[in-house]
Design a protein around this motif. Structure first.
Motif, mmCIF file in Angstrom:
data_model
loop_
_atom_site.group_PDB
_atom_site.id
_atom_site.type_symbol
_atom_site.label_atom_id
_atom_site.label_comp_id
_atom_site.label_asym_id
_atom_site.label_seq_id
_atom_site.Cartn_x
_atom_site.Cartn_y
_atom_site.Cartn_z
ATOM 1 N N GLN A 62 0.844 -1.191 0.000
ATOM 2 C CA GLN A 62 0.000 0.000 0.000
ATOM 3 C C GLN A 62 0.884 1.247 0.000
ATOM 4 O O GLN A 62 1.448 1.607 1.033
ATOM 5 N N PRO A 63 1.031 1.917 -1.135
ATOM 6 C CA PRO A 63 1.927 3.076 -1.203
ATOM 7 C C PRO A 63 1.474 4.250 -0.338
ATOM 8 O O PRO A 63 2.294 5.064 0.069
ATOM 9 N N ASP A 64 0.190 4.319 -0.022
ATOM 10 C CA ASP A 64 -0.297 5.415 0.817
ATOM 11 C C ASP A 64 0.125 5.262 2.272
ATOM 12 O O ASP A 64 0.157 6.239 3.014
ATOM 13 N N PHE A 65 0.424 4.033 2.685
ATOM 14 C CA PHE A 65 0.803 3.768 4.066
ATOM 15 C C PHE A 65 2.271 3.388 4.176
ATOM 16 O O PHE A 65 2.634 2.500 4.941
ATOM 17 N N CYS A 66 3.107 4.066 3.415
ATOM 18 C CA CYS A 66 4.541 3.789 3.427
ATOM 19 C C CYS A 66 5.124 4.194 4.781
ATOM 20 O O CYS A 66 4.960 5.319 5.242
ATOM 21 N N LYS A 109 10.816 0.701 -0.288
ATOM 22 C CA LYS A 109 9.740 1.184 0.582
ATOM 23 C C LYS A 109 9.132 0.005 1.324
ATOM 24 O O LYS A 109 9.013 -1.086 0.768
ATOM 25 N N LYS A 110 8.753 0.263 2.561
ATOM 26 C CA LYS A 110 8.088 -0.750 3.375
ATOM 27 C C LYS A 110 6.837 -0.117 3.967
ATOM 28 O O LYS A 110 6.909 0.959 4.558
ATOM 29 N N ASP A 111 5.694 -0.769 3.794
ATOM 30 C CA ASP A 111 4.460 -0.203 4.349
ATOM 31 C C ASP A 111 4.248 -0.688 5.779
ATOM 32 O O ASP A 111 5.054 -1.433 6.330
ATOM 33 N N ARG A 112 3.190 -0.256 6.396
ATOM 34 C CA ARG A 112 2.936 -0.559 7.811
ATOM 35 C C ARG A 112 2.673 -2.044 8.065
ATOM 36 O O ARG A 112 2.840 -2.509 9.173
ATOM 37 N N LYS A 113 2.270 -2.780 7.046
ATOM 38 C CA LYS A 113 2.016 -4.212 7.211
ATOM 39 C C LYS A 113 3.225 -5.070 6.886
ATOM 40 O O LYS A 113 3.153 -6.287 6.898
ATOM 41 N N GLY A 114 4.361 -4.441 6.544
ATOM 42 C CA GLY A 114 5.589 -5.182 6.271
ATOM 43 C C GLY A 114 5.770 -5.602 4.834
ATOM 44 O O GLY A 114 6.624 -6.441 4.539
#
Length: 154
Positions: A62-66, A109-114
């Motif tokens: 999810q690029p919005d939650f990077c 990039k790493k999102d909040r869910k890994g």
């Protein structure tokens, strides 16, 4: 000539690995290959191949939650390096990967869910080995599996 060669390279890899290739052409040409939960995209401007990039990401990224980002610019003569922003944090990964990708701009990039998304640019392959030597080490490092079969090297 370059466009036909790039098209042939991706078609060859897709046929040999029994995958599906999606190609879209608007202002930019985009090749998309999906394998399991991974998505590989090669995006480039057909008029200027220096603006090409290779994106490997998880389907659920999810690029919005990077959450975490790591960027490294390729050194260029006459150009200053991009400043590193204060919100940029380093993601742990092996330095061996950095050594193999020293000729590219690298963005991880790493999102909040890994979930991860890796961009390398400029990426314009000249042969099959250019693709295999860059895609498979990234996939092995982050997802512990090869994206393309190594048997097609022979």
């Amino acid at each position: 000539m370059d466009l036909q060669r790039i098209n042939n390279l991706w078609k060859f890899l897709v046929i040999k690995n029994n995958l599906k290739l999606d190609c879209s052409k608007q202002e930019q040409v985009t090749y998309t290959i999906e394998k399991g939960n991974l998505i590989l995209q090669h995006v480039f401007n057909p008029k200027f191949l220096q603006q090409s990039k290779l994106i490997i990401s998880e389907r659920s990224f999810q690029p919005d939650f990077c959450h975490l980002t790591y960027t490294k610019s390729k050194k260029r003569f006459g150009h200053k390096e991009k400043p590193i922003s204060a919100v940029t944090k380093q993601i742990f990964f092996p330095k061996a990967l950095l050594d193999t990708l020293h000729q590219f701009d690298l963005e991880i990039k790493k999102d909040r869910k890994g979930n991860y998304c890796i961009n390398i640019a400029p990426f314009f392959p000249k042969n099959i080995y250019d693709i295999l030597d860059h895609v498979n080490p990234i996939a092995r490092t982050f997802w512990v599996k090869n994206f393309f079969a190594e048997g097609i090297r022979n």
